[in-house]
Motif scaffolding. Structure first.
Motif, PDB file in Angstrom:
ATOM      1  N   GLN A 150     -11.085   6.576   1.380  1.00 25.13           N
ATOM      2  CA  GLN A 150      -9.920   7.431   1.675  1.00 25.13           C
ATOM      3  C   GLN A 150      -8.780   7.105   0.721  1.00 25.13           C
ATOM      4  OE1 GLN A 150      -9.962   8.378   6.228  1.00 25.13           O
ATOM      5  NE2 GLN A 150      -9.680   6.159   6.015  1.00 25.13           N
ATOM      6  N   ARG A 151      -7.970   8.113   0.418  1.00 32.73           N
ATOM      7  CA  ARG A 151      -6.863   7.973  -0.515  1.00 32.73           C
ATOM      8  C   ARG A 151      -5.646   7.373   0.157  1.00 32.73           C
ATOM      9  NH1 ARG A 151      -5.450  11.073  -4.811  1.00 32.73           N
ATOM     10  NH2 ARG A 151      -3.682   9.636  -4.781  1.00 32.73           N
ATOM     11  N   ILE A 152      -4.970   6.506  -0.622  1.00 30.18           N
ATOM     12  CA  ILE A 152      -3.580   6.209  -0.280  1.00 30.18           C
ATOM     13  C   ILE A 152      -2.731   6.802  -1.393  1.00 30.18           C
ATOM     14  CG2 ILE A 152      -4.090   4.136   1.051  1.00 30.18           C
ATOM     15  CD1 ILE A 152      -3.106   2.496  -1.368  1.00 30.18           C
ATOM     16  N   ARG A 153      -1.510   7.183  -1.014  1.00 31.42           N
ATOM     17  CA  ARG A 153      -0.628   7.795  -2.011  1.00 31.42           C
ATOM     18  C   ARG A 153       0.716   7.107  -1.979  1.00 31.42           C
ATOM     19  NH1 ARG A 153      -3.836  11.819  -0.123  1.00 31.42           N
ATOM     20  NH2 ARG A 153      -4.710  13.280  -1.613  1.00 31.42           N
ATOM     21  N   LYS A 154       1.321   7.050  -3.147  1.00 28.27           N
ATOM     22  CA  LYS A 154       2.605   6.360  -3.261  1.00 28.27           C
ATOM     23  C   LYS A 154       3.656   7.118  -2.465  1.00 28.27           C
ATOM     24  CE  LYS A 154       5.843   5.054  -6.874  1.00 28.27           C
ATOM     25  NZ  LYS A 154       5.961   4.769  -8.310  1.00 28.27           N
ATOM     26  N   ALA A 155       4.300   6.419  -1.549  1.00 27.35           N
ATOM     27  CA  ALA A 155       5.311   7.042  -0.715  1.00 27.35           C
ATOM     28  C   ALA A 155       6.720   6.541  -1.042  1.00 27.35           C
ATOM     29  CB  ALA A 155       5.008   6.787   0.756  1.00 27.35           C
ATOM     30  N   VAL A 156       6.824   5.306  -1.487  1.00 27.50           N
ATOM     31  CA  VAL A 156       8.134   4.759  -1.852  1.00 27.50           C
ATOM     32  C   VAL A 156       8.021   4.014  -3.184  1.00 27.50           C
ATOM     33  CG1 VAL A 156       9.079   4.522   0.471  1.00 27.50           C
ATOM     34  CG2 VAL A 156       7.699   2.675  -0.474  1.00 27.50           C
ATOM     35  N   GLU A 157       9.131   3.913  -3.856  1.00 27.84           N
ATOM     36  CA  GLU A 157       9.193   3.112  -5.072  1.00 27.84           C
ATOM     37  C   GLU A 157       9.222   1.644  -4.686  1.00 27.84           C
ATOM     38  OE1 GLU A 157       9.090   6.149  -7.874  1.00 27.84           O
ATOM     39  OE2 GLU A 157       8.999   3.976  -8.163  1.00 27.84           O
ATOM     40  N   TRP A 175       0.807  -1.213   0.000  1.00 32.08           N
ATOM     41  CA  TRP A 175       0.000   0.000   0.000  1.00 32.08           C
ATOM     42  C   TRP A 175       0.843   1.266   0.000  1.00 32.08           C
ATOM     43  CZ3 TRP A 175       2.298  -0.016   4.602  1.00 32.08           C
ATOM     44  CH2 TRP A 175       2.118   1.067   5.497  1.00 32.08           C
ATOM     45  N   ALA A 176       2.154   1.098   0.375  1.00 30.97           N
ATOM     46  CA  ALA A 176       3.018   2.257   0.416  1.00 30.97           C
ATOM     47  C   ALA A 176       3.548   2.630  -0.960  1.00 30.97           C
ATOM     48  CB  ALA A 176       4.199   1.968   1.343  1.00 30.97           C
ATOM     49  N   GLU A 177       3.328   1.735  -1.930  1.00 26.60           N
ATOM     50  CA  GLU A 177       4.012   1.892  -3.205  1.00 26.60           C
ATOM     51  C   GLU A 177       3.079   2.265  -4.334  1.00 26.60           C
ATOM     52  OE1 GLU A 177       5.424  -2.050  -3.142  1.00 26.60           O
ATOM     53  OE2 GLU A 177       7.035  -1.637  -1.720  1.00 26.60           O
ATOM     54  N   LYS A 178       1.816   2.607  -4.020  1.00 27.71           N
ATOM     55  CA  LYS A 178       0.880   2.905  -5.092  1.00 27.71           C
ATOM     56  C   LYS A 178      -0.158   3.930  -4.655  1.00 27.71           C
ATOM     57  CE  LYS A 178      -1.495  -1.276  -3.661  1.00 27.71           C
ATOM     58  NZ  LYS A 178      -1.564  -2.704  -3.932  1.00 27.71           N
ATOM     59  N   ASP A 179      -0.783   4.517  -5.668  1.00 23.91           N
ATOM     60  CA  ASP A 179      -1.948   5.356  -5.418  1.00 23.91           C
ATOM     61  C   ASP A 179      -3.181   4.474  -5.437  1.00 23.91           C
ATOM     62  OD1 ASP A 179      -1.053   8.459  -7.173  1.00 23.91           O
ATOM     63  OD2 ASP A 179      -0.396   7.560  -5.286  1.00 23.91           O
ATOM     64  N   GLY A 180      -4.217   4.927  -4.751  1.00 25.24           N
ATOM     65  CA  GLY A 180      -5.448   4.155  -4.766  1.00 25.24           C
ATOM     66  C   GLY A 180      -6.364   4.616  -3.672  1.00 25.24           C
ATOM     67  N   THR A 181      -7.370   3.807  -3.344  1.00 25.04           N
ATOM     68  CA  THR A 181      -8.311   4.143  -2.289  1.00 25.04           C
ATOM     69  C   THR A 181      -8.693   2.881  -1.528  1.00 25.04           C
ATOM     70  OG1 THR A 181     -10.060   3.970  -3.949  1.00 25.04           O
ATOM     71  CG2 THR A 181      -9.406   6.194  -3.300  1.00 25.04           C
ATOM     72  N   PHE A 182      -9.036   3.092  -0.246  1.00 23.80           N
ATOM     73  CA  PHE A 182      -9.606   2.033   0.583  1.00 23.80           C
ATOM     74  C   PHE A 182     -10.955   2.519   1.100  1.00 23.80           C
ATOM     75  CE2 PHE A 182      -6.123  -0.646   0.403  1.00 23.80           C
ATOM     76  CZ  PHE A 182      -4.978  -0.207   1.050  1.00 23.80           C
ATOM     77  N   MET A 183     -11.803   1.552   1.481  1.00 24.39           N
ATOM     78  CA  MET A 183     -13.036   1.925   2.166  1.00 24.39           C
ATOM     79  C   MET A 183     -12.942   1.386   3.585  1.00 24.39           C
ATOM     80  SD  MET A 183     -17.017   0.969   1.385  1.00 24.39           S
ATOM     81  CE  MET A 183     -17.215   1.931  -0.092  1.00 24.39           C
TER      82      MET A 183
END
Lengths: 598, 504
Positions: free
Chosen positions: B441-448, B426-434
């Motif tokens: 809510q958004r997740i955002r890419k934080a690491v490659e 989840w740390a490596e991509k954009d997307g959403t969770f419910m």
């Protein structure tokens, strides 16, 4: 080993808890029960109490470490608590302490502790052994004390009460030297409780009583001097229960009036509580008495029990609640925090206690002397009270005179008597024929006065407004007299040691500031100070004022400013000489030459 | 309601709020330490002094009541002098630890000192010494730095309800401590490190790990349970150094739990599945030849689940099972914060999309059909880092004609699967969770990602394109808008959006 109270003590704890709306308020009393049953408060005991009261062990630990008066596991059979604050130091306490320290051996069953003012400044140098007062201590007495402790034959001496007679007839102190004055029988024989019963049986209108107290102009006798009737009128009008709290935490150095009143006329206090509680429609009353008044608390409890048994309380609960060694618990909201079972942290004002105080209920906190004055106002009338003193400072006041006078003691006189009359006519002038150098007129928190200010014409009068105009204060009325063989720099250091030790530490300017100015005063007295640092003490002290939760910061800062500015030459002399010109080298025990030193 | 004047401007305010909150909400700068929006006020630091028209002296705004027609000033020489004085007092015993203190760069004491004071102190005395010690398994205190603001003590009393911290002693000997032998060790303990205004309380997991001014912050939400606490990543050199909570009144107030906070080791673990076998296109080909079952996990994003469903539909494949993970009970803390028993971030959407049955008995159905041979192949997308794949699913897959496996960590399927696709955390991509409340809510890419394969949303679309189920791949947000037509990333924003009005 784990600690557990026996059944009787557990039941006693429950009875104590039932006197408060919240169990946690029984925390300080519960620690006393640990002391009584196990000889000290230790970690296992704290865990046990935490469980019984439903609080975390950390909470108990934080409270326990705030107070100085609980017995600890390392305390030995005889705990000698020796007062080191200014009034005792002026009468040679340091020499006694040094002597005791040299005399006591590592394997003696004795723990020697330096403590702050024990409110017995007229019998200085004084100390307590396991809570019993020992007065007028000399090094020779110290030797006898240690010897008897080694032999296991130590017995506490009979407490000494003196009351110098003056031309002013005492009111509250009228009967304190009569044998049995603390008993119900004695009190009733001299008309005690009649005023209360007139109020109660006559179903007097409570608001009328408040109005009478308001009209009398009575001002708080504990230090703040706030008009009592006005405070009572500030009580919030809502459904919450109201509390009357008596401040018997007398800890202002130089003040020792409440001790005498409690020890010798406790029923007079109780009658005052009943009348005042009735007037403000209180649900009950708590008497917060400083932990060091061990005997006083016993006397007070006995008197409450006597009065209750005689049916005099009329169902109004009075609870004696012991403190545990903290000057800040004499500040009204610090007292309330402590009563609630917490560290003695003063509360943010507003809201004021009359609106939101103890357990967030409307609360009146009044000093012992104030409440006792109420009885006489009702008994003798407003006119009688207002005949004494001035318009803004009516009535009589007990002044505790100590330090370098011939006759230290409590002097109950009308307000507005000139200060020089108190010192020279009533208290016999400077002892040993020395000269006056300075006076602290209202307890250690009052800015210092020079001899010139005291001896001025027209004279400086002991009332609230005259002293305020002189940029000092009446405060608690503890008059500390200082002769011209005393080092003011050392006096300042001793003063600031007191506030540094007693600061609760809650808010930044006081917590850090009291330490800083004490360190600077120490440096000055030890001759390590620089000329340009003298006014730094004044500046730092000034930046503490007006920014704190309570006025302990002011109580440290304003005296500091007054000593540094009015006696600047002494500070300069210390810096120039690189040492204290009043010099403490080897201890010289001749009373006239004993000086204050660290 | 009350009408007051703030820095000369007339405003109408809620009469119940204290002044400091009003000033901050209005954007007025008022420095403070002991006040925190998630705790009861204390009024002890004395930093938030302001001028009020009904008092002669400066008052602390954090506890000052509003009154109608009150005039408040938050700037000016008198106020500056007050703030300078308080700072001077804080600094006299505070050690000059900045070079070795983790708080440097995000320290309110540094920041306010920079603003109000000069670089020289007039304090020439010996500084106080207070203890430096471990307060618990995760927390160390440098007592000399402690400004006794009591935020941490109040947190343990009010929010976690565990009361392990206290202030001991009196005066300038005061410092935060624990009861001897009872360390601070509650599920929310590390929040006290976040709220410590200075570097007194230190997270032992972050100690000396990074200088914050070199790090990159990325907003996201935690993936360790279905609460979806809003978080910030602190990343340096593509390494997650720590997670911290972000305030969200509807999800996590100001907090996150220790377990979620510290659950990042698997991202950079050497147990990551890195080696790919075959190509995603083969899944399309296999799907044409035989019936495929599908297993996805509740760790996957909304976009991934949506595309997975589309692939299953295009291949007329089934059944679908959803892997989930429940541990223990829901934990509700006195302050209102909750840790969910459901240890995956997106179960709510899985239930919505695949149906509750797929979660409860879907995997069992897949296993049974594989064992019976009515289904000959399976696509298994697992992401849950802490759960081993069910043993019966692995055994059933072993006998299948075609297995495609995607996972984050090495798993037994990798040994025999025909297609192995390394998965992204989840740390490596954009997307959403419910989250459990139905909040997107958004997740955002934080690491490659350490894997070179493309993210799931890309290769799933590649399969759909190969199946001619869609003309071309779109962006992650494009997928989201298809999955949730009423929303877009803008509406989801930084604090998420409720799909049903519920919140914690």
């Amino acid at each position: 080993m784990s600690r557990e109270f026996n059944d009787a003590t557990k039941q006693e704890l429950e009875r104590i808890c039932s006197r408060y709306p919240k169990r946690e308020a029984a925390l300080l009393p519960a620690l006393r029960l640990l002391e009584r049953e196990f000889g000290c408060v230790d970690e296992e005991g704290m865990v046990h109490v935490a469980r019984l009261l439903g609080v975390s062990p950390a909470k108990v630990f934080g409270v326990f470490t705030f107070y100085t008066h609980y017995k600890r596991p390392e305390d030995r059979k005889y705990v000698i608590e020796h007062c080191s604050t200014v009034p005792c130091a002026l009468r040679g306490s340091e020499a006694v302490h040094d002597h005791l320290k040299k005399t006591i051996q590592p394997d003696d069953p004795i723990t020697l502790k330096k403590v702050e003012c024990l409110a017995s400044c007229d019998t200085a140098p004084c100390l307590q052994v396991n809570g019993d007062f020992v007065d007028y201590v000399t090094p020779e007495m110290g030797d006898r004390m240690v010897a008897s402790m080694r032999a296991g034959t130590w017995k506490a001496p009979t407490p000494i009460y003196k009351l110098p007679a003056t031309k002013y007839p005492p009111v509250l102190l009228k009967h304190v030297l009569e044998p049995g004055s603390e008993t119900l029988e004695h009190y009733q024989r001299r008309g005690g409780y009649e005023t209360w019963l007139k109020v109660y049986d006559g179903k007097r209108n409570p608001d009328e009583i408040i109005e009478e107290v308001f009209k009398s102009g009575l001002r708080g006798r504990g230090g703040a001097g706030f008009p009592t009737g006005q405070k009572w009128k500030f009580l919030a009008k809502n459904d919450k229960p109201r509390y009357l709290v008596i401040n018997a935490d007398e800890s202002e150095p130089g003040t020792f009036k409440d001790k005498m009143l409690i020890d010798k006329d406790p029923h007079a206090l109780i009658e005052g509580i009943l009348i005042s509680g009735y007037a403000i429609k209180a649900k009950c009353s708590y008497i917060y008495i400083r932990g060091e008044f061990v005997t006083g608390a016993q006397i007070l409890q006995k008197a409450v029990d006597e009065a209750e048994a005689a049916g005099l309380l009329k169902g109004f609960p009075i609870t004696v609640h012991r403190g545990a060694g903290a000057y800040i618990c004499g500040e009204e909201t610090g007292l309330l925090s402590s009563l609630e079972g917490n560290r003695g942290y003063p509360k943010i004002k507003p809201p004021f206690p009359a609106v939101e105080g103890l357990f967030r209920s409307p609360t009146i906190v009044n000093n012992v002397e104030t409440i006792m004055s109420v009885v006489h106002i009702l008994k003798n009338g407003v006119e009688w009270f207002r005949k004494m003193g001035t318009e803004k400072s009516p009535g009589m006041k007990i002044f505790s005179v100590c330090g370098h006078v011939e006759r230290p003691g409590n002097y109950e006189i009308p307000l507005s008597v000139p200060l020089k009359e108190v010192i020279y006519d009533l208290a016999g002038g400077i002892r040993g024929g020395k000269n006056l150098k300075a006076v602290i007129p209202g307890g250690l928190s009052a800015p210092i006065l020079t001899a010139a200010e005291v001896l001025a014409d027209p004279p400086l009068r002991m009332d609230f407004d005259a002293l305020a105009a002189a940029k000092t204060m009446l405060g608690s009325g503890g008059i500390i007299v200082i002769d011209d063989e005393t080092c003011i720099v050392d006096t300042l250091w001793n003063t600031l040691r007191f506030y540094h030790h007693e600061s609760c530490g809650q808010c930044t300017p006081c917590r850090e500031g009291t330490g800083w100015i004490e360190k600077m005063a120490a440096k000055m007295e030890q001759g390590r100070g620089r000329d340009d640092e003298i006014m730094k003490i004044d500046e730092v002290a000034w930046s503490m004022v007006g920014r704190t939760i309570c006025v302990l910061a002011d109580a440290a800062a304003l005296p500091a400013r007054s000593m540094v500015t009015k006696f600047k030459a002494e500070f300069e002399a210390h810096c120039a000489a690189g040492k204290c010109p009043y010099k403490h080298g080897s201890v010289d025990l001749t009373p006239a030459k004993v000086l204050i030193h660290g | 309601m009350a009408n007051i004047k703030l820095n000369g401007k007339d405003i109408e305010v809620d009469g119940k709020d204290k002044l400091l909150k009003i000033c901050l909400d209005q954007g007025a700068f008022v420095p403070h330490y002991c006040w925190h929006p998630g705790l009861q006020p204390a009024g002890n630091c004395r930093m938030c002094l302001v001028k009020v028209s009904n008092s002669k002296k400066l008052e602390v705004s954090c506890m000052y009541p509003v009154a109608d027609k009150l005039e408040v000033t938050t700037e000016g020489p008198e106020i500056d002098a007050g703030r300078k004085a308080v700072l001077e007092f804080l600094l006299i015993n505070h050690p000059l630890d900045c070079p070795i203190c983790d708080k440097a760069g995000e320290c309110d004491l540094q920041d306010y000192t920079y603003k109000y004071r000069q670089g020289v102190s007039r304090f020439e005395e010996d500084k106080n010494i207070r203890h430096t010690k471990d307060l618990g398994p995760n927390i160390r205190i440098w007592g000399n730095r402690c400004i006794v603001c009591t935020r941490c003590v109040r947190f343990c009393e009010e929010v976690s309800g565990t009361g392990e911290l206290c202030v001991i002693s009196r005066g300038d000997r005061s410092v935060v401590d624990v009861f001897p032998g009872i360390p601070i060790d509650n599920p929310l303990s590390l929040n006290v490190v976040d709220i410590c205004p200075v570097g007194a309380l230190i997270d032992k997991n972050f100690m000396y790990a990074a200088r914050v001014w070199f790090t990159k912050r990325t907003e996201s939400v935690c993936a360790s349970c279905s609460r979806g606490c809003n978080i910030d990543f602190t990343v340096l050199d593509n390494d997650i150094k720590r997670l911290q909570p972000r305030p969200n009144a509807d999800v996590n107030q100001y907090w996150m739990c220790d377990e979620g906070r510290l659950n990042t080791a698997y991202v950079g673990s050497d147990r990551r599945l890195i080696k790919a076998t075959g190509a995603p296109r083969e899944i399309a080909e296999a799907g044409r030849r035989m019936t495929l079952a599908g297993v996805i996990s509740a760790y996957s994003t909304i976009e991934e689940m949506y595309l997975f469903m589309k692939v299953m539909e295009a291949l007329k494949a089934g059944p679908i099972g959803v892997l989930a993970l429940t541990r223990g009970q829901q934990q509700k803390f006195p302050g209102g914060f909750t840790i969910e028993a459901d240890r995956t971030p997106n179960r709510a959407y899985a239930a919505k999309l695949f149906g509750e049955e797929a979660l409860v008995s879907g995997v069992t159905s897949v296993v049974q059909e594989l064992q019976a041979g009515t289904v000959e192949g399976v696509l298994i997308m697992n992401g849950i880092p802490d759960a081993a794949l069910p043993a019966d699913l692995v055994e059933a897959a072993r006998k299948a004609k075609f297995v495609a496996a995607c996972d984050i960590l090495l798993n037994p399927l990798a040994e025999f699967s025909h297609v192995v696709i390394p998965g992204t955390t989840w740390a490596e991509k954009d997307g959403t969770f419910m989250n459990v409340d139905g909040r997107v809510q958004r997740i955002r890419k934080a690491v490659e990602s350490p894997v070179t394969a493309r993210p799931e949303t890309q290769w799933l679309q590649e399969i759909l394109v190969a199946l001619q189920a869609r003309p071309a791949a779109v962006s992650v947000e494009g997928v989201f808008r298809e999955a949730m037509p009423e929303l877009d990333y803008g509406k989801v924003g930084h604090l998420g959006v409720s799909t049903n009005g519920r919140h914690s």
